[in-house]
Design an enzyme around this catalytic site. Structure first.
Site, PDB file in Angstrom:
ATOM      1  N   TYR A  61     -11.281   1.332  10.530  1.00  0.00           N
ATOM      2  CA  TYR A  61     -12.475   1.744   9.793  1.00  0.00           C
ATOM      3  C   TYR A  61     -12.844   0.833   8.637  1.00  0.00           C
ATOM      4  CZ  TYR A  61      -9.016   4.185   6.816  1.00  0.00           C
ATOM      5  OH  TYR A  61      -7.952   4.508   6.021  1.00  0.00           O
ATOM      6  N   LYS A  62     -12.069  -0.204   8.389  1.00  0.00           N
ATOM      7  CA  LYS A  62     -12.416  -1.139   7.321  1.00  0.00           C
ATOM      8  C   LYS A  62     -13.292  -2.248   7.905  1.00  0.00           C
ATOM      9  CE  LYS A  62      -8.476  -0.151   4.291  1.00  0.00           C
ATOM     10  NZ  LYS A  62      -7.800   0.942   5.027  1.00  0.00           N
ATOM     11  N   PHE A  93       0.841  -1.194   0.000  1.00  0.00           N
ATOM     12  CA  PHE A  93       0.000   0.000   0.000  1.00  0.00           C
ATOM     13  C   PHE A  93       0.882   1.252   0.000  1.00  0.00           C
ATOM     14  CE2 PHE A  93      -2.901   3.175   1.903  1.00  0.00           C
ATOM     15  CZ  PHE A  93      -3.888   3.113   0.935  1.00  0.00           C
ATOM     16  N   ARG A 117     -12.744  -3.877  -7.448  1.00  0.00           N
ATOM     17  CA  ARG A 117     -12.447  -4.508  -6.162  1.00  0.00           C
ATOM     18  C   ARG A 117     -13.734  -4.665  -5.354  1.00  0.00           C
ATOM     19  NH1 ARG A 117      -8.535  -2.089  -1.453  1.00  0.00           N
ATOM     20  NH2 ARG A 117     -10.225  -0.573  -1.426  1.00  0.00           N
TER      21      ARG A 117
END
Length: 432
Positions: free
Chosen positions: A223-224, A129, A391
């Site tokens: 937060y995912k 990432f 995705r």
């Protein structure tokens, strides 16, 4: 061949199906983007409202003590710990993933420098990432080190006697490919390096066993899949063998051994508390705390083993249905087909075809799906090995098999109608 009746039968037999009722999901929306932002848990608004109106509004500053505000980073950290294979008192919820990565990378590099200053390489995956690579790049520039990036299959061979730290994200954000944490950590240790893991796309979705893998440091996102809300605090874990060996560089007052003595010199708190820095975002921690209570409801149904089994079944069903029902439209699977190598998402690429409009077909297809109520997201390729992708995240707490069927049906209609070619779906927004 899976059909709609099979999907409905699987939902009826699902031991986790009642957990969906603990989320406020909009009517008519199939939400396949929980790997970017988890949906709102049903209990969160009341919990946050109470923190605002009663704890802050009525009790004011007393709530640091009476409502447990000051302890929240550790309280929330203890709720995260079982889901990542950590022990009680080993995790704090704090700051962002990027800031926490800066802390642990600094600590890891300092530990290696003390023992083996000749090791001058920080090793990572080329498709890691970007924020992780940016943090690593900045630290390497500051300390005169080299950041070496390789493809995932090249990692074992790249672990030589120059490497100080191996830094990886457990599940790749773009492809959904999952590393073997235990094997790569062992390879790093055998080479004399430390292993730092980013669990942003793992925590709450796939099994993680930090102690079992003998990892050194880990960070992750709130937060995912943990559903803590936009900008929710992240978390940090340090193996007990390292936790007091280094004073992390962001020496703020919350990480002090006695913050309310207000002494002029910094003395780090014992244990993981030293990885705190400044005053914490209490309302965001309250929201994350409420979201984690939903995970506790999954324990009687089998906990993470049950979540993982459902996640694999959902992603298997999606892959099978896309390959059967969307054949002939140029889609190909990017995510590994083998279950042990796959996180909780499925990524598709679309090869360019004659007559395509300019721009990214993957982006336009995602926008057309969103217009039909199927929310996934788009991630741009790198112009080389990694293409543009569609995705889709599959969170087993609230998704079902009929959702999978309906999502693939909408994808089929978008492709067969060609509606994704319309002009309004070509315009890129700020957030993709």
């Amino acid at each position: 061949m899976m059909d709609l009746d099979t999907c409905r039968a699987l939902d009826a037999a699902d031991p986790l199906r009642s957990l969906r009722e603990h989320f406020l999901l909009p009517e008519g929306v199939i939400y396949l983007d929980g790997n970017s932002l988890g949906p709102l848990p049903r209990e969160t608004p009341a919990r946050v409202a109470d923190a605002v109106s009663r704890q802050w509004g009525q009790d004011l500053i007393r709530s640091w003590n009476t409502a447990g505000w000051f302890a929240l980073p550790r309280t929330v950290g203890d709720k995260i710990a079982p889901w990542i294979g950590a022990g009680a008192g080993e995790v704090v919820a704090t700051d962002s993933t990027s800031i926490n990565l800066f802390k642990v990378l600094s600590a890891a590099l300092a530990l290696v420098a003390q023992a083996a200053p000749e090791r001058r390489v920080l090793l990572s995956e080329r498709s890691n990432f970007p924020t992780d690579l940016y943090i690593a790049e900045a630290l390497c520039a500051e300390r005169g080190l080299r950041l070496v990036l390789v493809e995932p299959e090249e990692l074992p061979a790249a672990l030589n006697d120059e490497v100080a730290v191996l830094m990886l994200t457990h599940v790749n954000y773009r492809t959904g490919a999952m590393h073997d944490m235990a094997a790569l950590t062992r390879a790093a240790h055998d080479a004399g390096a430390l292993a730092v893991w980013d669990l942003a796309h793992s925590a709450g979705a796939v099994p993680v066993d930090l102690h079992g893998a003998n990892a050194d440091f880990a960070v992750g996102c709130g937060y995912k899949y943990l559903n803590g809300g936009p900008g929710a605090p992240a978390f940090v874990w340090v193996h007990p063998r390292h936790v007091e060996a280094f004073r992390q560089p962001l020496a703020g007052w919350w990480g002090h051994a006695a913050p309310f003595e207000f002494t002029p010199g910094y003395a780090p708190a014992p244990g993981i508390g030293r990885y705190l820095c400044g005053t914490q975002p209490i309302l965001s921690l309250v929201a994350l705390d409420a979201a984690l209570d939903v995970f506790a409801l999954a324990q009687p149904q089998g906990g993470m083993a049950a979540l993982r089994a459902k996640s694999l079944a959902l992603t298997d069903a999606f892959i099978e249905l896309v390959q059967a029902r969307c054949a002939g439209h140029g889609l190909r699977l990017v995510t590994p087909r083998q279950a042990p190598q796959r996180g909780s998402q499925v990524c598709l690429a679309r090869d360019a075809q004659a007559g395509d409009p300019p721009g990214s077909a993957a982006y336009a297809i995602v926008q057309a799906l969103i217009a039909r109520g199927v929310i996934g997201d788009f991630r741009a390729g790198d112009g080389g090995r990694h293409p543009d992708i569609l995705r889709f995240g599959f969170a087993p707490l609230y998704l079902g098999f009929e959702d999978v069927w309906d999502a693939v049906e909408q994808l089929r209609l978008v492709l067969e109608s060609g509606e994704w070619r319309r002009a309004e779906f070509q315009h890129k927004q700020a957030v993709t």
